[in-house]
Write a protein that holds these residues in place. Structure first.
Motif, PDB file in Angstrom:
ATOM      1  N   LEU A 110      22.639  -5.872 -51.372  1.00  0.00           N
ATOM      2  CA  LEU A 110      22.683  -6.472 -52.705  1.00  0.00           C
ATOM      3  C   LEU A 110      23.982  -6.019 -53.366  1.00  0.00           C
ATOM      4  N   VAL A 111      24.423  -6.758 -54.372  1.00  0.00           N
ATOM      5  CA  VAL A 111      25.645  -6.363 -55.077  1.00  0.00           C
ATOM      6  C   VAL A 111      25.507  -4.943 -55.621  1.00  0.00           C
ATOM      7  N   ASP A 112      24.309  -4.595 -56.071  1.00  0.00           N
ATOM      8  CA  ASP A 112      24.192  -3.278 -56.692  1.00  0.00           C
ATOM      9  C   ASP A 112      24.031  -2.120 -55.701  1.00  0.00           C
ATOM     10  N   ALA A 113      24.238  -2.399 -54.414  1.00  0.00           N
ATOM     11  CA  ALA A 113      24.386  -1.300 -53.454  1.00  0.00           C
ATOM     12  C   ALA A 113      25.813  -0.757 -53.529  1.00  0.00           C
ATOM     13  N   ALA A 114      26.638  -1.356 -54.383  1.00  0.00           N
ATOM     14  CA  ALA A 114      28.064  -1.022 -54.450  1.00  0.00           C
ATOM     15  C   ALA A 114      28.370   0.473 -54.524  1.00  0.00           C
ATOM     16  N   PRO A 115      27.705   1.254 -55.406  1.00  0.00           N
ATOM     17  CA  PRO A 115      28.091   2.667 -55.479  1.00  0.00           C
ATOM     18  C   PRO A 115      27.957   3.395 -54.133  1.00  0.00           C
ATOM     19  N   LEU A 116      26.924   3.080 -53.359  1.00  0.00           N
ATOM     20  CA  LEU A 116      26.743   3.746 -52.072  1.00  0.00           C
ATOM     21  C   LEU A 116      27.841   3.333 -51.093  1.00  0.00           C
ATOM     22  N   ILE A 117      28.114   2.031 -51.064  1.00  0.00           N
ATOM     23  CA  ILE A 117      29.100   1.508 -50.124  1.00  0.00           C
ATOM     24  C   ILE A 117      30.501   1.988 -50.501  1.00  0.00           C
ATOM     25  N   VAL A 118      30.799   1.987 -51.798  1.00  0.00           N
ATOM     26  CA  VAL A 118      32.108   2.463 -52.265  1.00  0.00           C
ATOM     27  C   VAL A 118      32.279   3.951 -51.947  1.00  0.00           C
ATOM     28  N   ALA A 142      18.108  10.089 -49.164  1.00  0.00           N
ATOM     29  CA  ALA A 142      18.062   9.413 -50.457  1.00  0.00           C
ATOM     30  C   ALA A 142      18.290   7.931 -50.206  1.00  0.00           C
ATOM     31  N   ALA A 143      17.921   7.124 -51.175  1.00  0.00           N
ATOM     32  CA  ALA A 143      18.075   5.684 -50.996  1.00  0.00           C
ATOM     33  C   ALA A 143      18.284   4.997 -52.330  1.00  0.00           C
ATOM     34  N   GLN A 144      18.982   3.868 -52.255  1.00  0.00           N
ATOM     35  CA  GLN A 144      19.016   2.946 -53.383  1.00  0.00           C
ATOM     36  C   GLN A 144      17.589   2.433 -53.538  1.00  0.00           C
ATOM     37  N   MET A 145      17.080   2.388 -54.771  1.00  0.00           N
ATOM     38  CA  MET A 145      15.683   2.004 -54.940  1.00  0.00           C
ATOM     39  C   MET A 145      15.497   1.238 -56.247  1.00  0.00           C
ATOM     40  N   LEU A 146      14.530   0.352 -56.277  1.00  0.00           N
ATOM     41  CA  LEU A 146      14.159  -0.321 -57.516  1.00  0.00           C
ATOM     42  C   LEU A 146      13.702   0.743 -58.510  1.00  0.00           C
ATOM     43  N   ILE A 156      20.997   6.987 -62.167  1.00  0.00           N
ATOM     44  CA  ILE A 156      20.856   5.523 -62.200  1.00  0.00           C
ATOM     45  C   ILE A 156      22.086   4.939 -61.508  1.00  0.00           C
ATOM     46  N   LEU A 157      21.890   3.991 -60.628  1.00  0.00           N
ATOM     47  CA  LEU A 157      23.026   3.378 -59.926  1.00  0.00           C
ATOM     48  C   LEU A 157      23.572   2.169 -60.673  1.00  0.00           C
ATOM     49  N   SER A 158      22.684   1.418 -61.338  1.00  0.00           N
ATOM     50  CA  SER A 158      23.168   0.221 -62.039  1.00  0.00           C
ATOM     51  C   SER A 158      22.154  -0.233 -63.077  1.00  0.00           C
ATOM     52  N   LEU A 159      22.672  -0.951 -64.087  1.00  0.00           N
ATOM     53  CA  LEU A 159      21.806  -1.594 -65.070  1.00  0.00           C
ATOM     54  C   LEU A 159      21.920  -3.104 -64.872  1.00  0.00           C
ATOM     55  N   ASN A 160      20.792  -3.780 -64.985  1.00  0.00           N
ATOM     56  CA  ASN A 160      20.759  -5.252 -64.949  1.00  0.00           C
ATOM     57  C   ASN A 160      21.371  -5.852 -63.674  1.00  0.00           C
ATOM     58  N   GLY A 161      21.818  -7.115 -63.787  1.00  0.00           N
ATOM     59  CA  GLY A 161      22.325  -7.818 -62.603  1.00  0.00           C
ATOM     60  C   GLY A 161      21.321  -8.806 -62.052  1.00  0.00           C
ATOM     61  N   GLN A 162      20.187  -9.007 -62.787  1.00  0.00           N
ATOM     62  CA  GLN A 162      19.181  -9.972 -62.339  1.00  0.00           C
ATOM     63  C   GLN A 162      19.435 -11.328 -63.006  1.00  0.00           C
ATOM     64  N   VAL A 163      18.992 -12.393 -62.371  1.00  0.00           N
ATOM     65  CA  VAL A 163      19.008 -13.709 -63.014  1.00  0.00           C
ATOM     66  C   VAL A 163      17.650 -14.378 -62.813  1.00  0.00           C
ATOM     67  N   GLN A 205      19.997  -3.190 -71.428  1.00  0.00           N
ATOM     68  CA  GLN A 205      20.225  -1.902 -70.751  1.00  0.00           C
ATOM     69  C   GLN A 205      19.062  -1.569 -69.819  1.00  0.00           C
ATOM     70  N   ALA A 206      18.604  -2.539 -69.062  1.00  0.00           N
ATOM     71  CA  ALA A 206      17.463  -2.291 -68.179  1.00  0.00           C
ATOM     72  C   ALA A 206      17.926  -1.542 -66.927  1.00  0.00           C
ATOM     73  N   PRO A 207      17.372  -0.345 -66.669  1.00  0.00           N
ATOM     74  CA  PRO A 207      17.742   0.376 -65.448  1.00  0.00           C
ATOM     75  C   PRO A 207      17.262  -0.413 -64.229  1.00  0.00           C
ATOM     76  N   GLU A 208      18.184  -0.798 -63.352  1.00  0.00           N
ATOM     77  CA  GLU A 208      17.814  -1.705 -62.269  1.00  0.00           C
ATOM     78  C   GLU A 208      17.663  -0.961 -60.933  1.00  0.00           C
ATOM     79  N   LYS A 209      18.741  -0.339 -60.458  1.00  0.00           N
ATOM     80  CA  LYS A 209      18.635   0.429 -59.219  1.00  0.00           C
ATOM     81  C   LYS A 209      18.916   1.891 -59.500  1.00  0.00           C
ATOM     82  N   VAL A 210      18.159   2.722 -58.825  1.00  0.00           N
ATOM     83  CA  VAL A 210      18.315   4.162 -58.995  1.00  0.00           C
ATOM     84  C   VAL A 210      18.558   4.788 -57.636  1.00  0.00           C
ATOM     85  N   LEU A 211      19.031   6.024 -57.658  1.00  0.00           N
ATOM     86  CA  LEU A 211      19.032   6.806 -56.440  1.00  0.00           C
ATOM     87  C   LEU A 211      17.668   7.491 -56.403  1.00  0.00           C
ATOM     88  N   ALA A 212      16.934   7.299 -55.321  1.00  0.00           N
ATOM     89  CA  ALA A 212      15.627   7.931 -55.210  1.00  0.00           C
ATOM     90  C   ALA A 212      15.649   8.948 -54.077  1.00  0.00           C
TER      91      ALA A 212
END
Lengths: 378, 194
Positions: free
Chosen positions: A11-19, A55-59, A82-89, A195-202
């Motif tokens: 997903l786009v919001d896996a970006a922090p892990l991939i970067v 650890a994992a990217q997680m909802l 928190i890895l990202s906020l929002n990004g949903q449609v 400001q909805a927390p979307e993906k977190v590091l779990a």
């Protein structure tokens, strides 16, 4: 170099892990990240449970749901970052009438005039997608919705097959449905809650205490990677890297829509700019506010008939703002004086005094103007 | 509770599904249903009221099964939970083999064990076959590149096949690289110079 296995979903919001893995942020901390791409959230959760990944990217909703005894899996999980906020449609099938884009109140009313129950696909029963969707439809007086779980890459196909009437999903899968199944976007998640927390590091609960040194390095690498990912100057490079076959395996221009905050509402346009569409860094986005967890806990309590006060308490303990403070203070990350805030109470970005110096909090609004108090009186 | 179990295998690939069913039937006379993935999976599973659901851990459809744990609400007995509380060693073995199992709450662990053991063995075989296939493919690709590079060297320098091969192998050893890497570089360069 110490190797750490991290799980993620394409997903786009896996970006922090991939970067962090691709651009030296992990190496800078003496880490080698072994990224494991998963095919489902259940799979990520199971890998965390048995320790196949540290650890994992997680909802954001999953660790809270676990603390409340909802859903599968065994081990208690927690969130230090928190890895990202929002990004949903939210998007609907082109077979439904055009009800405009972007205004949750107007689209909610238009949906109600359709006078039928809509079947809406979400990626997981415990997800910000499900929470934002139900929050919006309850409070906008929108049509009744029947929430269905559909794997994001199958959203477009399920809509074409008439299994669902629409979806609430993280990018790039909404845009993918626009391009391949003629979907029409209706509102972005950020229009429901900016400001909805979307993906977190779990991680498994207690992991960061058992491995403080490693946890610190990982959090710092991911925080810096998030700052890089959130910098508009890096957008093109980021889209290219995410598009690779090993990661998302999709065209970079599809990924770029989310990163540039410019969405195509239908295949034929228009292109619209969505403020705060997705946040990787700005406005202290990575701080795991206890109040965000409490909001999730309160929502789950409402949907599943649990005691609200106790659910909020148990939820708050899952977002470990103390771990964030412990591991990010040494590199000068500005820290707020409290770990809770009123959610939905900021009409615009605001500068506040921090533990040292100042910090900027971003606009934080619910579409209906509600203010969520994590410590309600009585 | 009757002695035979009702088992659902979620597997869209017919060939694989048949092999799993064979493995399970050999273990005992259980009633095994096969479902592909796709729309309404959770509902179709719930209709059959299985004791046990087996699904590839890497199946994207897994998240659809999460709804099973919710179908009856948290205050009632869940339709299915991940096989966990009873035996975490078994869970780990299953996950490592690549199979996830959902078990109806309250089913005794000793009744699940033989079925899961059979499934785990079968999934181990699948993953071995998958990695063997991948390794074979990769080896074939490398072989093709090496052959092409050899051809270029033979034509450019008027060498025999063995001499061209020896030259490449020496270059690889001198540079501390894999033979296929050197061959790849030669092919790329030769194409640029065509």
């Amino acid at each position: 170099m110490r190797e750490v296995a991290l799980g993620y979903m394409p997903l786009v919001d896996a970006a922090p892990l991939i970067v962090a893995a691709e651009f030296g942020f992990a190496e800078e901390e003496g880490l080698h990240l072994a990224l494991v791409r998963a095919a489902s959230w259940s799979m990520l959760r199971d890998m965390l449970d048995v320790g196949q990944v540290a650890a994992a990217q997680m909802l954001s909703v999953v660790p809270v749901a676990r603390a409340l005894g909802l859903g599968g899996g065994t081990e208690p999980l927690e969130t230090p970052l928190i890895l990202s906020l929002n990004g949903q449609v939210i998007g609907l099938s082109a077979d439904l009438p055009d009800i405009g884009f972007g205004d949750p109140v107007a689209t909610g009313a238009a949906l109600q005039r359709l006078g039928r129950t809509l079947r809406i696909g979400v990626p997981f029963p415990f997800s910000m997608q499900a929470e934002l969707l139900t929050y919006w439809t309850e409070r906008a007086g929108a049509a009744a919705v029947e929430v269905r779980t559909v794997p994001p890459p199958r959203m477009a196909e399920a809509m074409q097959a008439g299994e669902i009437d629409g979806f609430c999903v993280g990018e790039p899968w909404g845009s993918h449905a626009v391009d391949t199944a003629g979907a029409r976007l209706v509102i972005p998640g950020s229009a429901i809650w900016s400001q909805a927390p979307e993906k977190v590091l779990a991680t498994r609960a207690g992991w960061a205490e058992a491995e403080p040194e490693l946890a610190g390095r990982l959090l710092r690498a991911l925080w810096r990677a998030g700052r890089w990912a959130g910098n508009p100057a890096n957008r093109t490079t980021l889209a290219e890297v995410l598009s690779r076959a090993t990661y998302l395996d999709l065209a970079p221009d599809l990924i770029d829509r989310a990163l540039s905050h410019r969405l195509l509402v239908t295949r034929a346009g228009p292109e619209v700019e969505v403020p705060q569409f997705q946040t990787f860094h700005d406005g202290l986005a990575n701080f795991p506010w206890r109040s965000q967890a409490a909001w999730i806990g309160a929502r789950l309590a409402g949907r599943f008939g649990l005691d609200r006060a106790s659910a909020m308490d148990r939820a708050r303990a899952v977002f470990r703002s103390d771990l964030f403070r412990q591991h990010l203070a040494p590199i000068g990350v500005p820290l707020p004086r409290a770990s809770d805030k009123l959610e939905g109470a900021l009409g615009r970005d605001e500068t506040l005094p921090a533990v040292h110096g100042h910090l900027i909090l971003a606009r934080n609004r619910f579409f209906d103007g509600a203010i969520f108090d994590p410590f309600p009186a009585g | 509770m009757s002695e035979t179990l009702t088992i659902i295998v979620v597997e869209p690939d017919r060939q694989r599904a048949l092999q799993i069913v064979d493995a399970l039937s050999a273990a005992a006379g259980h009633q095994v249903h096969v479902l592909g993935d796709g729309a309404g999976l959770a509902r179709r599973v719930a209709d059959i009221r299985p004791d046990l659901v087996l699904i590839d851990i890497a199946s994207p459809s897994r998240d659809m099964l999460e709804e099973l744990a919710l179908a009856s609400g948290p205050t009632e007995r869940p339709v299915a939970v991940f096989v966990d509380k009873s035996d975490s060693g078994l869970t780990r073995a299953a996950i490592e083999a690549g199979v996830s199992a959902y078990v109806v709450d309250g089913l005794r662990p000793e009744r699940i064990r033989p079925v899961l053991d059979a499934a785990i063995a079968r999934f181990h075989l699948f993953s071995r076959m998958r990695s063997e296939l991948a390794a074979t493919k990769a080896a074939l690709e490398e072989r093709k590149v090496i052959d092409r590079a050899k051809g270029f060297i033979m034509r450019a320098k008027g060498l025999s096949e063995d001499q061209a091969y020896a030259l490449m192998r020496k270059a690889a050893m001198d540079q501390g690289k894999r033979l296929s890497e050197v061959a790849g570089a030669i092919v790329t360069a030769a194409e640029l110079l065509k």
